[in-house]
Write a protein that holds these residues in place. Structure first.
Motif, PDB file in Angstrom:
ATOM      1  N   ARG A 255       0.843  -1.194   0.000  1.00 51.69           N
ATOM      2  CA  ARG A 255       0.000   0.000   0.000  1.00 51.69           C
ATOM      3  C   ARG A 255       0.878   1.244   0.000  1.00 51.69           C
ATOM      4  O   ARG A 255       1.735   1.409   0.873  1.00 51.69           O
ATOM      5  CB  ARG A 255      -0.925   0.029   1.223  1.00 51.69           C
ATOM      6  N   LEU A 256       0.641   2.120  -0.952  1.00 47.78           N
ATOM      7  CA  LEU A 256       1.371   3.379  -1.057  1.00 47.78           C
ATOM      8  C   LEU A 256       0.363   4.524  -1.004  1.00 47.78           C
ATOM      9  O   LEU A 256      -0.645   4.500  -1.717  1.00 47.78           O
ATOM     10  CB  LEU A 256       2.156   3.442  -2.364  1.00 47.78           C
ATOM     11  N   ILE A 257       0.645   5.530  -0.186  1.00 46.14           N
ATOM     12  CA  ILE A 257      -0.279   6.656  -0.031  1.00 46.14           C
ATOM     13  C   ILE A 257       0.537   7.936   0.097  1.00 46.14           C
ATOM     14  O   ILE A 257       1.443   8.014   0.932  1.00 46.14           O
ATOM     15  CB  ILE A 257      -1.164   6.487   1.220  1.00 46.14           C
ATOM     16  N   GLY A 258       0.214   8.919  -0.725  1.00 45.92           N
ATOM     17  CA  GLY A 258       0.932  10.181  -0.594  1.00 45.92           C
ATOM     18  C   GLY A 258       0.808  11.072  -1.806  1.00 45.92           C
ATOM     19  O   GLY A 258       0.063  10.793  -2.751  1.00 45.92           O
ATOM     20  N   PRO A 259       1.564  12.174  -1.805  1.00 45.17           N
ATOM     21  CA  PRO A 259       1.498  13.164  -2.886  1.00 45.17           C
ATOM     22  C   PRO A 259       2.421  12.778  -4.046  1.00 45.17           C
ATOM     23  O   PRO A 259       3.640  12.837  -3.919  1.00 45.17           O
ATOM     24  CB  PRO A 259       1.967  14.450  -2.200  1.00 45.17           C
ATOM     25  N   ILE A 260       1.835  12.392  -5.171  1.00 48.10           N
ATOM     26  CA  ILE A 260       2.637  11.936  -6.309  1.00 48.10           C
ATOM     27  C   ILE A 260       1.971  12.375  -7.614  1.00 48.10           C
ATOM     28  O   ILE A 260       0.757  12.273  -7.752  1.00 48.10           O
ATOM     29  CB  ILE A 260       2.819  10.388  -6.274  1.00 48.10           C
ATOM     30  N   GLN A 261       2.752  12.875  -8.551  1.00 45.20           N
ATOM     31  CA  GLN A 261       2.233  13.298  -9.848  1.00 45.20           C
ATOM     32  C   GLN A 261       2.081  12.130 -10.815  1.00 45.20           C
ATOM     33  O   GLN A 261       1.367  12.248 -11.810  1.00 45.20           O
ATOM     34  CB  GLN A 261       3.151  14.355 -10.466  1.00 45.20           C
ATOM     35  N   THR A 262       2.771  11.027 -10.561  1.00 44.24           N
ATOM     36  CA  THR A 262       2.773   9.887 -11.485  1.00 44.24           C
ATOM     37  C   THR A 262       2.463   8.592 -10.735  1.00 44.24           C
ATOM     38  O   THR A 262       3.352   7.761 -10.533  1.00 44.24           O
ATOM     39  CB  THR A 262       4.147   9.769 -12.171  1.00 44.24           C
ATOM     40  N   PRO A 263       1.228   8.391 -10.317  1.00 46.73           N
ATOM     41  CA  PRO A 263       0.916   7.194  -9.520  1.00 46.73           C
ATOM     42  C   PRO A 263       1.156   5.879 -10.258  1.00 46.73           C
ATOM     43  O   PRO A 263       1.666   4.927  -9.663  1.00 46.73           O
ATOM     44  CB  PRO A 263      -0.564   7.378  -9.172  1.00 46.73           C
ATOM     45  N   ALA A 264       0.812   5.812 -11.538  1.00 41.35           N
ATOM     46  CA  ALA A 264       0.998   4.559 -12.283  1.00 41.35           C
ATOM     47  C   ALA A 264       2.479   4.240 -12.460  1.00 41.35           C
ATOM     48  O   ALA A 264       2.913   3.098 -12.261  1.00 41.35           O
ATOM     49  CB  ALA A 264       0.308   4.639 -13.642  1.00 41.35           C
ATOM     50  N   GLY A 265       3.266   5.243 -12.824  1.00 39.49           N
ATOM     51  CA  GLY A 265       4.699   5.026 -12.979  1.00 39.49           C
ATOM     52  C   GLY A 265       5.357   4.654 -11.668  1.00 39.49           C
ATOM     53  O   GLY A 265       6.273   3.819 -11.624  1.00 39.49           O
ATOM     54  N   THR A 266       4.883   5.239 -10.577  1.00 36.07           N
ATOM     55  CA  THR A 266       5.424   4.913  -9.255  1.00 36.07           C
ATOM     56  C   THR A 266       5.085   3.484  -8.872  1.00 36.07           C
ATOM     57  O   THR A 266       5.930   2.759  -8.323  1.00 36.07           O
ATOM     58  CB  THR A 266       4.874   5.902  -8.215  1.00 36.07           C
ATOM     59  N   ALA A 267       3.864   3.056  -9.158  1.00 34.20           N
ATOM     60  CA  ALA A 267       3.475   1.671  -8.867  1.00 34.20           C
ATOM     61  C   ALA A 267       4.359   0.696  -9.632  1.00 34.20           C
ATOM     62  O   ALA A 267       4.821  -0.316  -9.083  1.00 34.20           O
ATOM     63  CB  ALA A 267       2.005   1.454  -9.218  1.00 34.20           C
ATOM     64  N   ARG A 268       4.621   1.004 -10.898  1.00 32.60           N
ATOM     65  CA  ARG A 268       5.473   0.119 -11.709  1.00 32.60           C
ATOM     66  C   ARG A 268       6.895   0.071 -11.163  1.00 32.60           C
ATOM     67  O   ARG A 268       7.504  -1.010 -11.078  1.00 32.60           O
ATOM     68  CB  ARG A 268       5.482   0.582 -13.169  1.00 32.60           C
ATOM     69  N   SER A 269       7.437   1.233 -10.801  1.00 34.04           N
ATOM     70  CA  SER A 269       8.818   1.260 -10.326  1.00 34.04           C
ATOM     71  C   SER A 269       8.961   0.535  -8.990  1.00 34.04           C
ATOM     72  O   SER A 269       9.962  -0.154  -8.754  1.00 34.04           O
ATOM     73  CB  SER A 269       9.319   2.701 -10.206  1.00 34.04           C
ATOM     74  N   VAL A 270       7.974   0.664  -8.107  1.00 33.00           N
ATOM     75  CA  VAL A 270       8.029  -0.033  -6.821  1.00 33.00           C
ATOM     76  C   VAL A 270       7.877  -1.534  -7.020  1.00 33.00           C
ATOM     77  O   VAL A 270       8.565  -2.335  -6.368  1.00 33.00           O
ATOM     78  CB  VAL A 270       6.942   0.516  -5.864  1.00 33.00           C
ATOM     79  N   ALA A 271       7.001  -1.930  -7.933  1.00 28.15           N
ATOM     80  CA  ALA A 271       6.831  -3.361  -8.224  1.00 28.15           C
ATOM     81  C   ALA A 271       8.148  -3.962  -8.715  1.00 28.15           C
ATOM     82  O   ALA A 271       8.546  -5.057  -8.290  1.00 28.15           O
ATOM     83  CB  ALA A 271       5.730  -3.556  -9.265  1.00 28.15           C
ATOM     84  N   GLU A 272       8.830  -3.238  -9.587  1.00 24.54           N
ATOM     85  CA  GLU A 272      10.117  -3.717 -10.106  1.00 24.54           C
ATOM     86  C   GLU A 272      11.174  -3.749  -9.007  1.00 24.54           C
ATOM     87  O   GLU A 272      11.945  -4.714  -8.893  1.00 24.54           O
ATOM     88  CB  GLU A 272      10.567  -2.812 -11.250  1.00 24.54           C
ATOM     89  N   LEU A 273      11.196  -2.709  -8.188  1.00 23.34           N
ATOM     90  CA  LEU A 273      12.179  -2.593  -7.124  1.00 23.34           C
ATOM     91  C   LEU A 273      12.043  -3.721  -6.102  1.00 23.34           C
ATOM     92  O   LEU A 273      13.038  -4.294  -5.634  1.00 23.34           O
ATOM     93  CB  LEU A 273      12.012  -1.239  -6.435  1.00 23.34           C
ATOM     94  N   LEU A 274      10.809  -4.054  -5.756  1.00 22.35           N
ATOM     95  CA  LEU A 274      10.554  -5.083  -4.738  1.00 22.35           C
ATOM     96  C   LEU A 274      10.332  -6.466  -5.343  1.00 22.35           C
ATOM     97  O   LEU A 274      10.078  -7.423  -4.607  1.00 22.35           O
ATOM     98  CB  LEU A 274       9.320  -4.694  -3.907  1.00 22.35           C
ATOM     99  N   GLU A 275      10.414  -6.521  -6.682  1.00 20.06           N
ATOM    100  CA  GLU A 275      10.178  -7.780  -7.399  1.00 20.06           C
ATOM    101  C   GLU A 275       8.799  -8.351  -7.048  1.00 20.06           C
ATOM    102  O   GLU A 275       8.648  -9.517  -6.700  1.00 20.06           O
ATOM    103  CB  GLU A 275      11.291  -8.795  -7.112  1.00 20.06           C
ATOM    104  N   ARG A 276       7.802  -7.476  -7.152  1.00 26.16           N
ATOM    105  CA  ARG A 276       6.430  -7.850  -6.860  1.00 26.16           C
ATOM    106  C   ARG A 276       5.579  -7.730  -8.116  1.00 26.16           C
ATOM    107  O   ARG A 276       5.903  -7.000  -9.059  1.00 26.16           O
ATOM    108  CB  ARG A 276       5.850  -6.930  -5.771  1.00 26.16           C
ATOM    109  N   ASN A 277       4.457  -8.422  -8.116  1.00 27.74           N
ATOM    110  CA  ASN A 277       3.489  -8.297  -9.198  1.00 27.74           C
ATOM    111  C   ASN A 277       2.840  -6.920  -9.117  1.00 27.74           C
ATOM    112  O   ASN A 277       2.496  -6.456  -8.033  1.00 27.74           O
ATOM    113  CB  ASN A 277       2.436  -9.406  -9.068  1.00 27.74           C
ATOM    114  N   ILE A 278       2.635  -6.275 -10.258  1.00 25.40           N
ATOM    115  CA  ILE A 278       2.043  -4.944 -10.268  1.00 25.40           C
ATOM    116  C   ILE A 278       0.660  -4.954  -9.632  1.00 25.40           C
ATOM    117  O   ILE A 278       0.222  -3.946  -9.042  1.00 25.40           O
ATOM    118  CB  ILE A 278       1.983  -4.384 -11.711  1.00 25.40           C
ATOM    119  N   ASP A 279      -0.040  -6.066  -9.692  1.00 31.01           N
ATOM    120  CA  ASP A 279      -1.380  -6.148  -9.095  1.00 31.01           C
ATOM    121  C   ASP A 279      -1.333  -6.112  -7.565  1.00 31.01           C
ATOM    122  O   ASP A 279      -2.366  -5.909  -6.915  1.00 31.01           O
ATOM    123  CB  ASP A 279      -2.101  -7.409  -9.560  1.00 31.01           C
TER     124      ASP A 279
END
Length: 720
Positions: free
Chosen positions: A362-386
Motif C-alpha cells: 500500500r502506497l499513499i501520498g502526494p505523487i504526480q505519477t501514480p501509475a509510474g510509481t506503482a510500476r517502479s516499486v513493483a520492479e524494485l521489490l520484485e512484486r506483481n504490479i497487481d
C-alpha cells in the motif's frame, strides 16, 4: 474579454430532502397536475456519509436522493483539476454543482487513463472523455426513466438532476440509478453545445478550500495510521559520494527511536514521531568516500561554454541554408544567455506512506505519477504490479518534482526492510540537497539581417544531462524565418536533473524574447511590430511541424498591447513586452517596472491568454497569476550552485524566493473561444522573465542575459 471574479454567494453543501430511510427522495404531490408526481432537487444540508450511494461507473456514484459523488482521477497538485475535471462530468450529467461531492480517485489503470499531473495536459486530455462519461450516464438515466414510463427516450429531457417526459412526469436521478446502471452503454452520445453550458465557464471555488484554510487533514504530511513509524533518511551530502561506514550508537539513545537501517547508499532512522527521527539522524556519525567525480558550478560554467563553441551538436530542426544566410548578411546579432540549476522548493517537503506486507503493498501520498510509481516499486521489490495500490493525497506543490517517485520508492524499500508501515518525511534540507533540479543551461542565439530583413536564425543549446524535447524547435519563430536551425549539446553529470515547471521553455522563452527586443533595436524597428511581421510569414503555412497558431498568437499580442496601454504609461513607468507559445497555449505579457533607488521594481503585469474554452475562470486565473509570479521570482532571484558536488543552498535562509511585498498586480485577460481547452498550469511562466528583462532594458539601458537578474546586476553581468 476580461474576466473579473466575484466571491461565491453560497457555500458548497451536501443536500437531502426530508428524512427518509436510505436518504430517498420525498416525492411532491400536486393536485393541479393531475396528481402526477414531481421530483425536485434535494434542498437540505446533510452529511454525505449518511447517504446511500449506488455505483454508476468508475467516475460517478448517485444517491437515492439524487446527490452525486464524482471521482476526480488525476493527481491534485494545486492546479485545480480536482475541481475542474468533475465540472466536466457534472456539466454533461446535467446536475447542479451544489448537488456534487468530489472525491480524489485512487490509481485505477483499468478504468482511468492518464492519471498524471504534468505537462499541463489534464484538462486538455480529459476534455472529451470526461464529458462523454457524464453524457453517457445522463443518457442511461434517461433510458431507465423512459422504460419506466413506457415512452421514447427521445421525448425526455433533463435539468438539474431531474428527468422529465413530454407528459410532464418527472423522476429524480436517484429513483432510476439502479436500473440505469444495469443498462447497456449507449454509443454516439451527443455532447452539449458550449452555448448551453451551465457549469463550465463559471467561477467554482476549489472543492478543498474549506479544508485548506481550516488546516484539516488533506496533504501527505497529514496522513497517519495507527502503528506507523516515521522515517528520516541520511543521504550523501555531495553528489558523487558513497557510504563508507557509520556509527549509530548515539542516535539509538534518542527517545522514540525504534530502528536504524542501511539501504542503497542511505541510512534510515525510524522513530515513533518526526522530531525524534530528525534529532537522531543528526546524531549519526557517517563517513563517506568518493565514488564518482565531485562537480562544481564553476566547472559546469566552462563545460557549457565550451559546448556552445564546439562542433558536437545534434540537429533538432534545420530549414534552408543557415551558412549562406550568415555569410551574406549585412548585420549579425549574437547573444549568449545563461541560467543556473534550480530546485523545486515545494512548500510541502517530499513524503510518502508505505506498508509492504507479503500480501500487498500500500502506497499513499502526494505523487504526480501514480501509475509510474506503482510500476517502479513493483520492479524494485520484485512484486506483481497487481499487488501495488496507490492512493493520492493533495500535494503542497509539485512543479515537476513529484513526477519522480524516488521518495515513494525509498518509503517502500524501508517498509519492506522493517516489515512495518512507515511514513518517510524529508526535511527542507533533504528536499534541497537531495532533489532533482532544473538543469543549468546556456543558449547562444544568432540572427542574420539582409536588406532590413531577418534572413537566418541559429539557436544553440548547451545543457546539463538533457536537451529540449523535440516539439520546442517547432515553436515560434520556427516557420517565420526561412533559414532556421536548432542545435543541442549536453554534458552528462551525476547531479540529478529533471522537469521543472514548463521544462526548458521556462528559460528559453526568456532568451528568445529578450533576443527579439535586441534584434528590433538593431534593425531600428518597433519590437512588437517585428513579432507581428514575422507571424505574417507563417500564416497559410503547410508545414505540419509548426505547433503554434500565428493567428492566435497575433491576437494575444494585439490584445496585450491594447489592455496594457503599451507605450502610453506616464514618465517613470517602463514597459517590457514578451509573447510565447507552449503547452498548446498562446500568451502575451507586458511588465510595468519602476525604479526605486535605481533598482527595478515590477509593479504590474498584463497577461493575455488564449487557452481555448476556460473551464473554471476562478481556478484559471489562479494558475495564470501563480505562473507569472513564479516566473518573475525565479528570473529575478532564483540561484543555485554546487561546490565539490555539494549544494550551496539548503534552506530559505540562503535560497532567495520572491516575497509577498515583491509580487506585482497581475491583470488577466482571456481570449474568448469555442476551441477545446489547452494547457494552463505552465504557459504563463516562460514569458514572464523576458517581459521583466525587456522592461529593465527600457528603464536602465542594460540588457540582462544571465539569471538571476538581481545577483547579476550587482555583479554587472549585463550588456550595455
Amino acid at each position: 474579454m476580461k474576466h473579473i471574479t466575484t466571491p461565491s454567494v453560497s457555500r458548497r453543501s451536501f443536500i437531502r430532502t426530508s428524512a427518509l430511510a436510505g436518504g430517498g427522495i420525498l416525492i411532491g404531490f400536486n393536485l393541479f397536475q393531475a396528481c402526477k408526481p414531481e421530483a425536485t432537487p434535494p434542498t437540505e444540508v446533510v452529511d454525505i456519509a449518511d447517504l446511500n450511494f449506488n455505483d454508476f461507473n468508475a467516475f460517478i456514484k448517485i444517491a437515492d436522493n439524487g446527490m452525486v459523488t464524482i471521482f476526480s482521477p488525476n493527481p491534485e497538485i494545486g492546479q485545480g483539476v480536482k475541481t475542474s475535471m468533475p465540472m466536466l462530468i457534472a456539466e454533461e450529467l446535467d446536475v447542479p454543482w451544489d448537488m456534487v461531492h468530489v472525491v480524489q480517485g485512487a490509481l485505477d489503470t483499468k478504468n482511468f487513463t492518464r492519471q498524471v499531473a504534468g505537462g499541463s495536459q489534464s484538462i486538455r486530455q480529459g476534455w472529451e472523455p470526461l464529458r462523454q462519461t457524464g453524457a453517457t450516464a445522463r443518457q442511461m438515466l434517461v433510458n431507465a426513466a423512459a422504460a419506466k414510463w413506457g415512452v421514447d427516450p427521445a421525448t425526455c429531457s433533463t435539468e438539474s438532476g431531474i428527468i422529465k417526459n413530454s407528459n410532464g412526469d418527472t423522476l429524480g436521478y436517484g429513483e432510476v440509478v439502479k436500473e440505469a446502471a444495469s443498462l447497456s452503454v449507449p454509443e454516439n452520445i451527443k455532447l452539449k453545445d458550449p452555448k448551453d453550458f451551465k457549469i463550465i465557464g463559471q467561477d467554482i471555488p476549489n472543492v478543498d478550500v474549506d479544508k485548506i484554510i481550516t488546516g484539516k487533514p488533506l496533504y501527505g504530511l497529514d496522513y497517519k495510521e495507527e502503528g506507523m513509524l516515521i522515517a528520516s533518511v541520511v543521504r550523501a551530502p555531495s553528489f558523487g559520494l558513497k557510504l563508507a561506514d557509520y556509527d549509530d550508537s548515539e542516535a539509538l539513545k534518542v527517545n522514540g527511536v525504534k530502528q536504524i537501517v542501511e539501504f542503497k547508499n542511505r541510512i534510515a532512522v525510524l522513530a515513533d514521531n518526526t522530531w525524534s527521527a530528525i534529532k537522531a539522524k543528526k546524531k549519526l556519525k557517517v563517513n563517506w568516500k568518493e565514488d564518482t567525480k565531485l562537480e562544481s558550478t564553476e566547472e559546469h560554467d566552462k563545460i557549457l561554454s565550451d559546448l556552445l563553441e564546439g562542433n558536437e551538436f545534434n540537429t533538432l530542426r534545420s530549414d534552408g541554408d543557415i551558412k549562406s544566410a550568415f555569410a551574406n548578411a549585412d548585420k549579425v546579432l549574437e547573444r549568449v544567455y545563461e541560467s543556473p540549476f534550480l530546485p523545486h522548493n515545494c512548500m510541502e517537503p517530499m513524503n510518502f506512506f508505505a506498508d509492504v506486507t507479503d500480501e500487498k503493498v500500500r502506497l499513499i501520498g502526494p505523487i504526480q505519477t501514480p501509475a509510474g510509481t506503482a510500476r517502479s516499486v513493483a520492479e524494485l521489490l520484485e512484486r506483481n504490479i497487481d499487488d501495488i495500490s496507490v492512493d493520492m493525497t493533495r500535494m503542497g506543490g509539485g512543479f515537476g518534482r513529484r513526477l519522480y517517485g524516488d521518495f515513494a520508492q525509498e518509503a517502500a524499500l524501508i517498509s519492506n526492510l522493517v516489515k512495518k508501515p512507515i511514513k518517510l518525511v524529508y526535511t527542507r534540507e533533504d528536499d534541497m540537497s537531495a532533489g532533482i533540479y532544473r538543469p543549468a543551461i546556456k543558449y547562444k542565439i544568432a540572427a542574420s539581417i539582409k536588406d532590413g530583413q531577418i534572413t537566418g536564425y541559429h539557436l544553440k543549446e548547451a545543457s546539463i544531462n538533457s536537451n529540449m524535447y523535440g516539439l520546442i524547435p517547432n515553436f515560434f519563430p520556427a516557420g517565420a524565418i526561412e533559414n532556421y536551425q536548432v542545435h543541442v549539446a549536453k554534458y552528462d553529470s551525476n547531479i540529478t536533473t529533471g522537469a521543472w515547471r514548463a521544462p526548458y521553455t521556462n528559460f528559453l522563452a526568456f532568451a528568445e524574447q529578450s533576443f527579439f527586443d535586441d534584434l528590433a533595436e538593431l534593425m531600428e524597428v518597433d519590437n512588437v511590430q517585428l513579432r507581428l511581421d514575422l507571424l505574417q510569414n507563417v500564416k497559410g503555412t503547410t508545414d505540419e511541424r509548426i505547433q503554434y497558431s500565428p493567428e492566435r498568437l497575433e491576437q494575444v499580442i494585439k490584445t496585450a498591447v491594447e489592455k496594457s496601454e503599451w507605450g502610453k504609461k506616464p514618465e517613470g513607468v517602463y514597459q517590457g513586452f514578451s509573447s510565447y507559445y507552449c503547452h498548446n497555449t498562446h500568451v502575451a505579457e507586458v511588465a510595468d517596472v519602476i525604479l526605486e533607488n535605481d533598482q527595478p521594481v515590477v509593479k504590474k503585469v498584463t497577461c493575455v491568454v488564449d487557452c481555448g474554452i476556460v473551464v473554471n475562470p476562478l481556478g484559471a486565473k489562479n494558475q495564470i497569476e501563480g505562473g507569472v509570479i513564479d516566473g518573475i521570482g525565479h528570473a529575478m532571484y532564483g540561484d543555485f550552485s554546487f561546490k565539490g558536488g555539494a549544494p550551496q543552498y539548503t534552506n530559505f535562509d540562503t535560497y532567495r524566493l520572491i516575497r509577498m511585498n515583491e509580487t506585482p498586480i497581475v491583470d488577466t485577460y482571456f481570449i474568448e473561444s469555442d476551441i477545446a481547452p489547452t494547457g494552463l498550469g505552465e504557459p504563463t511562466l516562460p514569458p514572464a522573465g523576458a517581459a521583466v528583462a525587456n522592461a529593465i532594458k527600457a528603464a536602465k539601458g542594460v540588457r540582462m542575459t544571465k539569471q538571476p537578474f538581481v545577483k547579476n546586476m550587482e555583479n554587472k553581468a549585463v550588456l550595455g
